[in-house]
Design an enzyme around this catalytic site. Structure first.
Site, PDB file in Angstrom:
ATOM      1  CG  ASP A   1       3.290  56.489 -10.523  1.00 21.38           C
ATOM      2  OD1 ASP A   1       2.007  56.439 -10.964  1.00 21.38           O
ATOM      3  OD2 ASP A   1       3.134  57.675 -10.975  1.00 21.38           O
TER       4      ASP A   1
ATOM      5  CG  HIS B   1       0.571  57.672 -13.925  1.00 21.23           C
ATOM      6  ND1 HIS B   1       0.785  57.822 -12.756  1.00 21.23           N
ATOM      7  CD2 HIS B   1      -0.390  58.905 -14.281  1.00 21.23           C
ATOM      8  CE1 HIS B   1       0.603  59.144 -12.203  1.00 21.23           C
ATOM      9  NE2 HIS B   1      -0.098  59.686 -12.975  1.00 21.23           N
TER      10      HIS B   1
ATOM     11  CB  SER C   1       0.469  62.817 -12.383  1.00 21.93           C
ATOM     12  OG  SER C   1      -0.682  62.637 -11.747  1.00 21.93           O
TER      13      SER C   1
END
Ligand SMILES: *[C@@H]1O[C@H](CO)[C@@H](O)[C@H](O)[C@H]1NC(C)=O
Ligand SMILES: *[C@@H]1O[C@H](CO)[C@@H](O)[C@H](O)[C@H]1NC(C)=O
Ligand SMILES: *[C@@H]1O[C@H](CO)[C@@H](O)[C@H](O)[C@H]1NC(C)=O
Length: 802
Positions: free
Chosen positions: A152, A225, A566
């Protein structure tokens, strides 16, 4: 009851995309770019001391003796791979790549692609548990031997969600490292975050040296994220998780005791294939148990898809790979990361909502959602409402009107919006950025209205001003109301923020953005596989990043809410770790089977789950096997197991060439046996998908599936089959009873499907899907397997290679 649905799918599009991808594999023109090269590791000539020497010499030879390409510091290689994949990545001209593809020992040359994170930015501060963790796991050391790799944007190592109090020593099998760099000192790892690496060579080879003011050359997460997804998979218990007006609560990941390893591959310029593959390679060598990949896919055949290739190597090493389905919904054929050896995870809602309705001066109330947490609008006051599309700057033109309707940067006339609630259309720029534009132009609030394309799907955001989101129908009413207002009787309204509501019905629903099937690469394999919570998910957030995800947002928060597949993917990654802890001998396919066959398709109103975008009942192309049910997945009774050899046979039955198959697998493929054994749909998958050509010439079509289930319920058991035939189809199972004498025993059965052509006339290029299920039950377990029949009316019969 059989569920049925029909939809129009432009099947031709897939055929064209695939043809273009294959035809243009090595690209046109002479521009240098990055290629990923698979080699037969055993073919290294003994003259070269290491594989890297051999690879460099091969690139130089392909470039015509080294005179061709630009020289890179430290040689032409970007990454070399040896664990998930054998080979390397390098910059070279397409001509050199083509020459290299013919060189001895080279199995495949694949051009690099760039991916994006699979999130829709929907930030906010606040609290409440994203998914209730099982009481079973709270106090035990359950899952603490397992390591989950998060590929990620990196990780924030100091976040409370990653503390290591009470955890035992790092598992002895762990062979990874803790790379340091700016903002990530050498002692950043601990017994929770056991490893961290970053991969930027592929990114920088294409985009140039990174701007080290804007991003950092270390595993530190400067986006948010990766920290968010990591804490969903395996965050520790943190209490309280939030403040600012919304419900407080405990935050925890799915596997709070599992260890984390961060592999940073996503940068400001995207996530590059050669770096993603390097992360897979390192994760396999480091000894992880699960790979979690919330990165968007691309629609290309598996042998051109670096994620599919890296995931295959990981699967072969016994690692579960869970990936996001993508946020391209609600349209059909949008699902990505579809290789059968990955778990492809779509997103659903939870029974929690954040109502923030719009009250209009004419008495109407429009449903909206928001997680805005700052100072509220003045209670009881009605504000003037203005549609941004009618308030563009002085030099108004059609284009300006469009920009203003979207609330793009600089498009609003401050004189027209000051002190008012501004209605902005969804699309183009991020939802949070629109709020910032309105705020800076002097607006006091914002209503974000969906267009027809967005339908009724809503995402709650943490805006920088009081704001809410409404669906397409409400947006139309709002624009109409404002359009009918006059100077004497202006349109007015306010936003009523109601905080957090729990026990919402119906839930779960399939999130509007969640990408949908059918599987554009191999319709024999139903995708997505299943759905998990992915709408308005609270999880950890780095201290250096504002919750709205826009640079001007100076607020800081320990937790944030995001939406996207996600966020759904790491739920499955964490659960896969728990399943592996409970059943250490299970293969990745068995773990995925347990998650799929125990998933449910009913919502909390006792109906089949609905699609958020339409409010209509959803189907298997929306939710796959259904919504994950963690506790039932722990004890599935039977599993559909798959070995790496089965995947090779599957690829043979997709009619891939042996050369193409070698690009994915490590060894030469022998397809003769596989092709005799039947069709691609005979992969021992926990769902069955039949695709028939509806050309009007045949009234019925037949096919059959062979499946083998392994008894994991402990000892003797007799399972009986019940069939829910798809509408208009006859499905039979043989035998109808499976009597297991011992644990681990495997028994096979055949499912025959006879499908009548759709009664409704079909248009060329359209398809109709009907779904049913075969359920094996021993009175204690119910092993549910979807059966899907798709009639496709192809444009050209010669293109029925799908
Ligand atoms: C690097 O990033 C910073 C901060 O975003 C920006 O101000 C600067 O202009 C960038 N430098 C270059 C060379 O792009
Ligand atoms: C759903 O059905 C079950 C069993 O038939 C029943 O107990 C439950 O109350 C129903 N729930 C709702 C929300 O209708
Ligand atoms: C593969 O080729 C065979 C023989 O031409 C054909 O019958 C089959 O449908 C093809 N399968 C796929 C998945 O294209």
């Amino acid at each position: 009851m059989a569920s049925s649905a029909s939809r129009t799918l432009l099947l031709l599009v897939v055929v064209v995309v695939v043809a273009a991808a294959v035809g243009g594999v090595l690209g046109g023109g002479g521009e240098e770019r990055t290629f990923i090269v698979r080699v037969d590791a055993d073919a290294k000539p003994s003259a070269f001391p290491t594989h890297a020497h051999w690879y460099e010499a091969a690139v130089m030879a392909a470039e015509g003796g080294g005179g061709g390409g630009e020289w890179r510091e430290g040689g032409p290689l970007i990454h070399t791979y040896s664990a998930a994949f054998h080979g390397f990545s390098a910059r070279m001209s397409p001509a050199a790549a083509a020459a290299l593809a013919e060189a001895p020992g080279v199995a495949a040359v694949v051009p690099e692609r760039v991916r994006q994170l699979a999130t829709t930015r929907s930030p906010r501060f606040l609290g409440l548990l994203s998914s209730p963790p099982s009481a079973l796991l709270a106090d035990s050391d359950f899952g603490s031997d397992l390591v989950i790799a998060i590929i990620d944007t990196g990780i924030s190592p100091t976040h409370r969600s990653f503390h290591d109090r009470g955890l035992g020593p790092v598992p002895s099998k762990w062979r990874g490292v803790c790379s340091s760099g700016p903002g990530f000192p050498p002692n950043s790892c601990n017994r929770k975050l056991v490893g961290a690496r970053f991969f930027s060579a592929g990114y920088e080879a294409t985009s140039g040296r990174m701007n080290e003011t804007a991003e950092v050359r270390s595993p530190l997460d400067t986006d948010g994220h990766g920290t968010h997804t990591a804490s969903i998979a395996a965050g520790r218990y943190v209490f309280p998780a939030s403040t600012l007006g919304y419900a407080r609560g405990v935050a925890a990941g799915m596997a709070p005791k599992a260890r984390l390893a961060a592999y940073k591959v996503c940068w400001v310029g995207g996530c590059f294939d050669s770096d993603i593959l390097a992360a897979f390679d390192a994760a396999v060598a480091d000894g992880v148990d699960v790979v979690s990949l919330s990165v968007g896919g691309v629609v290309v055949p598996y042998y051109l898809d670096a994620i599919a290739i890296g995931a295959f190597g990981a699967t072969e090493a016994g690692i579960v790979v869970s990936a996001s389905a993508g946020n391209g919904g609600p349209g059909g054929l949008t699902v990505t990361n579809v290789a059968p050896w990955m778990a492809t995870v779509g997103a659903g809602s939870m029974d929690r909502a954040f109502p923030a309705n719009v009250q209009l001066g004419n008495g109407q109330v429009l449903d909206g959602v928001s997680v805005y947490g700052g100072p509220a609008l003045q209670s009881g006051k009605m504000y003037e409402l203005v549609y941004a599309g009618a308030s563009s700057g002085a030099a108004s033109s059609a284009a300006d009107g469009y920009s203003a309707s979207m609330c793009l940067d600089g498009s609003l006339d401050p004189a027209a919006v000051r002190g008012k609630i501004v209605v902005c259309d969804r699309g183009v720029n991020s939802r949070a950025a629109k709020g910032d534009v309105v705020h800076r132009a002097g607006g006091i609030g914002m209503v974000l209205a969906n267009g027809v394309f967005d339908g009724e799907g809503l995402v709650a955001d943490c805006h920088v001003l009081p704001a809410t989101a409404v669906g397409a129908a409400a947006g139309d009413k709002l624009r109409k109301y404002i359009g009918s207002s006059t100077r004497q009787a202006p349109a007015t309204g306010t936003i009523l923020f109601e905080g957090t509501h729990l026990g919402v019905h119906p839930a779960p629903v399939v999130a509007a953005f969640s990408a949908r099937g059918p599987n554009p690469q191999s319709p024999e394999i139903l995708k997505p596989d299943l759905i998990a919570p992915g709408l308005n998910i609270l999880a950890a957030w780095p201290s250096g990043v504002g919750p709205a995800g826009i640079p001007s947002d100076g607020r800081r928060t320990e937790f944030n809410i995001l939406s996207g597949t996600s966020m759904a993917c790491p739920h499955i990654s964490g659960l896969a770790a728990l399943l592996k802890a409970a059943h250490p001998t299970w293969s990745p396919a068995a773990i995925k089977s347990a998650l799929m066959t125990t998933a449910y398709i009913k919502d909390n109103s006792n109906g089949t789950m609905v699609d958020e975008s339409t409010g209509v009942v959803a189907d298997v192309f929306d939710f796959g096997a259904g919504h994950v049910d963690p506790m039932r997945a722990m004890d599935p009774g039977l599993v559909y197991d798959i070995t790496p050899v089965d995947y090779v046979n599957f690829l043979c039955n997709l009619n891939y060439t042996e050369q193409n198959i070698r690009a994915i697998t490590r060894r030469p493929a022998d397809c003769r046996g596989a092709r005799r054994a039947g069709h691609a749909g005979n992969l021992n998958y926990p769902s069955m998908s039949a695709t028939f050509a509806a050309d009007g010439t045949r009234a019925t079509m037949k096919t059959h599936f062979i499946r083998t289930v392994t008894n994991v319920g402990g000892g003797r058991a007799v399972y009986r089959a019940t069939v829910r035939s798809p509408e208009g189809c006859a499905v039979t199972v043989q035998p109808r009873q499976l009597a297991f004498r011992r644990d681990g025993q495997k028994l096979s059965f055949t499912v025959r499907v006879e499908a009548a052509a759709p009664a409704k006339k079909m248009e060329p290029g359209s398809s109709q899907v009907r779904s049913g299920a075969v359920t094996w039950s021993d009175g204690r377990h119910a092993v549910n397997t979807p059966v899907v029949v798709t009639w496709c009316y192809y444009y050209h019969h010669s293109t029925t290679t799908m």
